[in-house]
Design an enzyme around this catalytic site. Structure first.
Site, short mmCIF file in Angstrom:
data_model
loop_
_atom_site.label_atom_id
_atom_site.label_comp_id
_atom_site.label_asym_id
_atom_site.label_seq_id
_atom_site.Cartn_x
_atom_site.Cartn_y
_atom_site.Cartn_z
N GLU A 114 32.24 1.74 6.09
CA GLU A 114 33.28 2.62 6.62
C GLU A 114 34.63 1.90 6.51
OE1 GLU A 114 35.82 5.05 7.78
OE2 GLU A 114 33.77 5.84 7.78
N TYR A 169 29.13 4.07 18.80
CA TYR A 169 28.61 4.38 17.47
C TYR A 169 28.17 3.09 16.76
CZ TYR A 169 29.50 9.37 16.83
OH TYR A 169 29.42 10.73 16.88
N ILE A 206 42.61 24.96 13.81
CA ILE A 206 43.37 23.76 14.13
C ILE A 206 44.78 24.13 14.56
CG2 ILE A 206 44.34 21.61 13.21
CD1 ILE A 206 41.87 21.37 11.43
N GLU A 212 44.63 25.94 18.03
CA GLU A 212 44.31 25.03 19.14
C GLU A 212 45.50 24.13 19.47
OE1 GLU A 212 39.47 24.69 18.49
OE2 GLU A 212 40.79 23.17 17.63
N GLY A 247 44.82 23.34 6.16
CA GLY A 247 43.51 23.18 5.54
C GLY A 247 43.11 21.74 5.36
N ASP A 295 31.28 17.32 5.68
CA ASP A 295 32.43 18.04 5.16
C ASP A 295 32.68 17.78 3.68
OD1 ASP A 295 32.61 18.74 7.78
OD2 ASP A 295 34.67 18.06 8.08
N HIS A 326 25.01 37.35 38.83
CA HIS A 326 26.24 37.99 39.32
C HIS A 326 26.84 37.18 40.47
CE1 HIS A 326 28.96 41.30 40.21
NE2 HIS A 326 28.65 41.16 41.50
#
Length: 459
Positions: free
Chosen positions: A35, A100, A180, A183, A263, A304, A437
């Site tokens: 990573e 992680y 996005i 929000e 996007g 993705d 209810h």
């Protein structure tokens, strides 16, 4: 041929981490992961998690206003201090990143904190100069925000930049009409910014149910977001008043900041895919089959970067299924047919699963059950905002094809509705459930008469 690893994962986001951890920890594979940025990927570091925490922070003024409606005279939210929030936010993200990483190490995964690229079907080059081989390679590098390609766009921000701002802008323009943009319009307005949202289309949230799209549009206006629909920025310039935005129709506005939410694209550039037979789609996505396998048998991709359904839980399920299939002798495919989603606007969220009314009507005759009402809690406090509960039902099989909710905490409700709809529940089975209810969700099991029919011969 012997390899250094059974599996090499490129990308430390949710999908890649899950695949590596399951392959190593549950199935005994020798696994490495690379990573180049922070462990946790878009969702944890610069997406879902920090965004949701900002949503919570932005609701203090609205909560204070509602409290006054319940008799708490003088209730005020006080002054929001961005730097105080940002410091605590980053501390939480660091904690999650550590979780992680520790999960990977506990499973026996070897972690490389650098960029990795493909050399061939079984070889990966690390940015530190080493090359390693693996029997299988999994690409899980996710996506990145895209810019619209207009002059001066470098003066704007993308969603990643919001979490590291030095100060809260007084005036901000958001460009885009997806979840996005919606929000962050909610968030920034709630945090005190004078917020404008511009979208080239006439209605926000393309792809969602039309009724929900209309309600979200009205809600943004209700909370004070300025909407410029059917408009598009043509260029950005900086002058003494801030960032000058010139629109295609010639109109000019000034803002302290501009955020492009136009996007996201798969992050495949510079990955070395040209050294393999991996095929790319029109948007640069890695083309995979139902097993997440590329055209090269040894190379897989999840999340993705494949541009199937770009949601974190989908990437996690794809990564887990890949590991079970390849290393656990438990072949599992991921169904992308019924995936719930929520748009975290406020005070009402929009959440859905299954077919929209419009899509269902194209497939055959349907009945639509819909309730529009003012929720008891906000009505008492003086709000006129309406909630929506909608079920789309196949008129022949009686199966519920879609559920769409616009209400406070709609995301929490849609998760439970997803279980029933995924099991093929009929409208009559929804009706058989006794209502709890008073709740908002009881409307889902008390709608007895359709409000309209569509599709088939009635279309």
């Amino acid at each position: 041929m012997s390899f250094d690893y059974d599996l090499f994962v490129i990308g430390g986001g949710s999908g890649g981490v899950r695949a590596a951890r399951i392959a190593a920890g549950q199935h005994g594979a020798k696994v490495a992961l690379a990573e180049e940025s922070r462990m946790g990927g878009t969702c944890v570091i610069r997406g879902c998690v920090p965004k949701k925490l900002m949503v919570f922070a932005s609701q203090a003024p609205a909560a204070a206003e509602e409290s006054r409606g319940y008799g708490w005279l003088g209730a005020e939210a006080g002054r929001f201090d961005w730097l105080t929030f940002r410091e605590k936010l980053h501390a939480e993200l660091s904690r999650l990143e550590g979780a992680y990483r520790s999960g990977l190490l506990a499973a026996g995964v070897e972690v490389h904190d650098c960029r990795a690229t493909l050399v061939d079907h079984h070889t990966v080059a690390l940015a530190d100069g080493r090359q390693v081989t693996a029997k299988h390679i999994l690409i899980a590098v996710g996506g990145r925000p895209t810019l619209p390609g207009i002059p001066g766009e470098e003066l704007g921000m993308v969603s990643d930049d919001l979490f590291t701002m030095e100060e809260m802008p007084r005036r901000i323009l958001l460009v885009g009409g997806g979840f996005i943009a919606c929000e962050f319009a909610t968030i920034l307005k709630g945090l005190g910014a004078d917020t404008t949202l511009v979208y080239r289309g006439g209605k926000l949230l393309r792809g969602f149910d039309e009724g929900g799209r209309t309600l979200v549009t009205h809600q943004l206006e209700h909370i004070g977001v300025t909407l410029r629909l059917n408009a598009n920025p043509a260029r950005l310039d900086r002058d003494a008043q801030g960032i000058r935005v010139t629109y295609e129709d010639g109109a000019v506005e000034h803002h302290d900041a501009v955020l492009f939410a136009t996007g996201r694209s798969p992050f495949t550039k510079g990955l070395g895919l040209e050294n393999t037979g991996v095929r790319l789609g029109r948007r640069g996505e890695i083309v995979v089959d139902e097993w997440s396998q590329t055209a090269v048998p040894s190379i897989f991709a999840v999340g993705d970067v494949t541009d199937r359904i770009n949601l974190t839980p989908v990437a996690i399920r794809e990564g887990h299924s890949f590991a079970d299939t390849v290393f656990g002798a438990q072949p599992r495919k991921v169904s992308h047919d019924l995936v719930g989603a929520a748009v975290y606007v406020r005070p009402h969220e929009l959440a859905s699963i299954g077919l929209t009314e419009e899509a269902a009507a194209e497939q055959g005759p349907i009945e639509v059950y819909e309730a529009l009402f003012r929720p008891m809690r906000s009505l008492f406090a003086g709000s006129d905002l309406r909630a929506m509960m909608k079920l789309v039902v196949d008129d022949v099989t009686r199966r519920v094809l879609g559920c769409h909710i616009f209400a406070p905490e709609a995301g929490e409700m849609i998760q439970l509705a997803a279980v029933a709809i995924g099991m093929g529940a009929t409208k009559e089975q929804f009706d058989a459930a006794i209502a709890v209810h008073p709740t908002l969700a009881e409307e889902l099991v008390t709608m007895r008469m359709p409000v309209r029919r569509a599709g088939g011969a009635t279309a």
